[in-house]
Design an enzyme around this catalytic site. Structure first.
Site, PDB file in Angstrom:
ATOM      1  CD  GLU A 155      -9.590   2.699  -2.041  1.00 25.24           C
ATOM      2  OE1 GLU A 155      -8.627   2.231  -1.418  1.00 25.24           O
ATOM      3  OE2 GLU A 155     -10.381   3.529  -1.549  1.00 25.24           O
ATOM      4  CD  GLU A 158     -14.488   5.496   8.981  1.00 29.57           C
ATOM      5  OE1 GLU A 158     -14.740   5.185   7.803  1.00 29.57           O
ATOM      6  OE2 GLU A 158     -15.307   5.451   9.889  1.00 29.57           O
TER       7      GLU A 158
HETATM    8  P1  NAD Z   1      -2.055   4.490   3.901  1.00 30.64           P
HETATM    9  O1  NAD Z   1      -2.713   3.338   4.552  1.00 30.64           O
HETATM   10  O2  NAD Z   1      -0.886   4.231   3.025  1.00 30.64           O
HETATM   11  O3  NAD Z   1      -1.522   5.515   5.015  1.00 30.64           O
HETATM   12  C1  NAD Z   1      -2.393   6.054   5.995  1.00 30.64           C
HETATM   13  C2  NAD Z   1      -1.565   6.489   7.200  1.00 30.64           C
HETATM   14  O4  NAD Z   1      -1.026   5.326   7.829  1.00 30.64           O
HETATM   15  C3  NAD Z   1      -0.366   7.369   6.847  1.00 30.64           C
HETATM   16  O5  NAD Z   1      -0.184   8.354   7.848  1.00 30.64           O
HETATM   17  C4  NAD Z   1       0.781   6.370   6.862  1.00 30.64           C
HETATM   18  O6  NAD Z   1       2.050   6.976   7.111  1.00 30.64           O
HETATM   19  C5  NAD Z   1       0.364   5.478   8.021  1.00 30.64           C
HETATM   20  N1  NAD Z   1       0.995   4.151   8.032  1.00 30.64           N
HETATM   21  C6  NAD Z   1       1.409   3.418   6.975  1.00 30.64           C
HETATM   22  N2  NAD Z   1       1.946   2.251   7.410  1.00 30.64           N
HETATM   23  C7  NAD Z   1       1.836   2.230   8.756  1.00 30.64           C
HETATM   24  C8  NAD Z   1       2.192   1.322   9.783  1.00 30.64           C
HETATM   25  N3  NAD Z   1       2.783   0.157   9.498  1.00 30.64           N
HETATM   26  N4  NAD Z   1       1.927   1.640  11.064  1.00 30.64           N
HETATM   27  C9  NAD Z   1       1.328   2.807  11.378  1.00 30.64           C
HETATM   28  N5  NAD Z   1       0.965   3.731  10.455  1.00 30.64           N
HETATM   29  C10 NAD Z   1       1.208   3.439   9.156  1.00 30.64           C
HETATM   30  O7  NAD Z   1      -3.200   5.290   3.132  1.00 30.64           O
HETATM   31  P2  NAD Z   1      -3.066   6.585   2.203  1.00 30.64           P
HETATM   32  O8  NAD Z   1      -2.451   6.208   0.909  1.00 30.64           O
HETATM   33  O9  NAD Z   1      -2.469   7.711   2.978  1.00 30.64           O
HETATM   34  O10 NAD Z   1      -4.623   6.963   1.985  1.00 30.64           O
HETATM   35  C11 NAD Z   1      -5.416   6.400   0.985  1.00 30.64           C
HETATM   36  C12 NAD Z   1      -6.351   5.364   1.550  1.00 30.64           C
HETATM   37  O11 NAD Z   1      -7.129   5.948   2.599  1.00 30.64           O
HETATM   38  C13 NAD Z   1      -7.372   4.854   0.544  1.00 30.64           C
HETATM   39  O12 NAD Z   1      -7.503   3.466   0.668  1.00 30.64           O
HETATM   40  C14 NAD Z   1      -8.666   5.539   0.962  1.00 30.64           C
HETATM   41  O13 NAD Z   1      -9.838   4.870   0.582  1.00 30.64           O
HETATM   42  C15 NAD Z   1      -8.498   5.596   2.430  1.00 30.64           C
HETATM   43  N6  NAD Z   1      -9.354   6.616   3.014  1.00 30.64           N
HETATM   44  C16 NAD Z   1     -10.468   6.206   3.711  1.00 30.64           C
HETATM   45  C17 NAD Z   1     -11.339   7.146   4.243  1.00 30.64           C
HETATM   46  C18 NAD Z   1     -12.568   6.728   5.004  1.00 30.64           C
HETATM   47  O14 NAD Z   1     -13.109   7.552   5.735  1.00 30.64           O
HETATM   48  N7  NAD Z   1     -13.040   5.495   4.885  1.00 30.64           N
HETATM   49  C19 NAD Z   1     -11.072   8.503   4.069  1.00 30.64           C
HETATM   50  C20 NAD Z   1      -9.937   8.874   3.339  1.00 30.64           C
HETATM   51  C21 NAD Z   1      -9.080   7.924   2.828  1.00 30.64           C
END
Ligand code: NAD
Length: 493
Positions: A384, A249
């Site tokens: 975004e 997601e």
């Molecule tokens: P992010 O991708 O930076 O982090 C998400 C998670 O992934 C965190 O727990 C992070 O520590 C982990 N992560 C980061 N690098 C990783 C790796 N190499 N391996 C494994 N895990 C890793 O996202 P964010 O800044 O926390 O959240 C914002 C984003 O989430 C936005 O793009 C938003 O649109 C999206 N989002 C989507 C939905 C949906 O349902 N489509 C819902 C909420 C947020």
């Protein structure tokens, strides 16, 4: 001294093996809100081993009993709602009334999935042969890695953990490092509800360290990820190489369409709520508003006027409309889009800068921002931004509005404001996003319906509703032949 929290592995609260820690701050004030283990691959491996061990008994526990534990967890979340909401606001910034909504979503999901303990329906169907019974049942996939973002730090983990465990899986949960206390609160509620040790394991830390350790482990069958496209796509490649399932997601570039016949006041409220709620840091945030020519000027001037009146401040202050953004990097990213929008030719009509004064300098505050006269191909209308920024685009017709709506790499949420039922249904049909709202903003999903996006937002899975069960279970097809003789399908038929 900041309160120290620990990982939860195999039913024990433990420090990371290396003993390292990180701190989280309140994005409104800079005050430290807690200290957490900085886990690495070795801690993730411990958690996976605990989950593998726990799965043996958990998958055999009757599903209604599993559901009862979820029901008790939901009751605990109800009891603690106010405290958990304050913790959530303090660590990621959204205003308190929205934080309460985040907890409520977890409560709703937990009750809903508790009920699945007595449903999780399969299919029975006639066999093509006599004296033969055919059915399909749901089986758990095994150990699930749940990796979650910070923007809905109680709701999103519950969307993953509750369907995963009620269907007999065990979980290793890696929450965002920017909202760890909400993860602790959720897991504590499950522990208090009587969840056996090892069924949900909590590993705090960075994505590239703790998160990667979960993904790489061969005994993790499924990764359920919510977060950015950059990270999600990388995880998808890793999972493909490792031969494991992955549910993604990711981001959104959602739009609200306002047609000439819309109730303008209603549409304005919807845009303000959808663009600036959670400080624009929702995957479903309305970062584009597509307005038909006949109402464009009136709508733009009213939106700008209202946006300028929004009050910035700590989310704990009940008078605040818009809280801080989550961290310094996010503030810088949002600010970097201001010259991009201007140089592409959009007009900055409200906001546009980091906010100062009135105690805001201690935190990460950005002025609610409206660009007008944006064009569909501009970067501010394509990418975004994930902040309190929206862009108005003028269109001539419903058909053009739908084309602009669909003309982005994402496909999460859309909305249309119109009083004409025929135009509403044409939009529902033509819009290519996972969620479509009519005469409501782009946000407001309910837990018993599928949630997720098309195209760049996801990889075809849906969370919530019974659709969630498809992610966390595999179909097992069962044939029982009670004829007492060899019957050959397709041959004896
Ligand atoms: P992010 O991708 O930076 O982090 C998400 C998670 O992934 C965190 O727990 C992070 O520590 C982990 N992560 C980061 N690098 C990783 C790796 N190499 N391996 C494994 N895990 C890793 O996202 P964010 O800044 O926390 O959240 C914002 C984003 O989430 C936005 O793009 C938003 O649109 C999206 N989002 C989507 C939905 C949906 O349902 N489509 C819902 C909420 C947020």
């Amino acid at each position: 001294m900041a309160q120290e929290y620990r990982n939860y592995i195999g039913g024990e609260w433990r420090d990371a093996r290396a003993g390292e820690r990180f701190e989280r701050e309140d994005p409104a004030t800079g005050a430290i809100t807690g200290s957490y283990p900085r886990s690495r691959g070795e801690d993730a491996r411990d958690a996976v081993c605990a989950a593998v061990e726990a799965q043996k008994a958990w998958r055999r526990m009757p599903a209604p009993r599993r559901g009862e534990i979820l029901f008790r967890a939901a009751e605990i979340l109800v009891r603690e709602k106010e405290r958990f909401a304050r913790d959530l606001t303090e660590e990621m910034g959204k205003v308190l009334k929205e934080a309460r909504g985040d907890i409520q979503e977890a409560i709703d999901m937990t009750y809903y999935m508790a009920g699945e303990g007595r449903r999780a329906f399969g299919q029975t169907t006639p066999s093509e042969l006599p004296d033969k019974f055919a059915m399909s049942v749901r089986a758990p996939v095994g150990v699930v890695g749940c990796i979650t973002p910070w923007n809905f730090p109680m709701a999103i983990p519950s969307w993953k953990i509750m369907p995963a465990i009620v269907t007999g899986n065990t979980v290793v949960f890696k929450p965002s490092q920017y909202a760890p206390k909400s993860a602790y609160n959720l897991v504590r509620a499950l522990e208090e509800a009587g969840l056996p040790g090892g069924v949900v394991n909590l590993v705090f830390g960075e994505g590239a360290e703790a998160g990667a350790g979960i993904i790489e482990h061969p005994l993790v069958s499924l990764i359920s990820f919510t977060g950015s496209n950059a990270v999600g796509k990388r995880i998808a490649v890793q999972c493909a190489e490792l031969g494991k399932s992955v549910s993604l997601e990711m981001g959104g570039k959602n739009a609200i369409i306002v047609l000439d016949d819309a109730d303008v006041e209603l549409a304005l409220e919807g845009v303000i709520w959808s663009a600036f709620g959670t400080t624009g840091q929702r995957c479903t945030a309305a970062s584009r508003v597509i307005v038909q020519g006949g109402v464009y000027d009136e709508f733009a001037s009213k939106l700008v006027e209202r946006t300028k009146k929004l009050r910035l401040g700590s989310g704990l202050d009940e008078g605040t409309d818009v809280g801080p953004v989550v961290n310094r990097d996010q503030l810088a990213k949002i600010a970097s889009y201001m010259p991009v929008g201007a140089s592409d030719g959009a007009t900055l009509a409200a906001g546009g800068a980091v906010a100062h004064g009135d105690g805001l300098d201690r935190g990460y505050f950005f002025e609610p921002t409206v660009f007008v006269d944006a064009k569909p191909a501009m970067r501010i209308a394509q990418e975004e931004i994930f902040g309190p920024v929206t862009a108005l685009i003028r269109v001539g017709s419903l058909e053009e509005a739908i084309e602009v709506n669909n003309g982005v790499p994402y496909g999460l949420s859309s909305s249309i404001y119109t009083r004409d039922v025929n135009r509403a249904f044409k939009a529902i049909e033509g819009i290519h996003t996972g969620l479509v709202y009519v005469n409501a903003g782009t946000i407001g999903a309910e837990v018993h319906l599928p949630f997720g996006g098309t195209r760049g937002t996801g990889n075809g899975h849906r969370e919530a509703g019974t659709a969630a069960l498809d992610t966390f279970t595999e179909w097992k097809t069962v044939y029982v032949d009670y004829s007492g003789r060899l019957q050959k399908a397709q041959i004896d038929a």
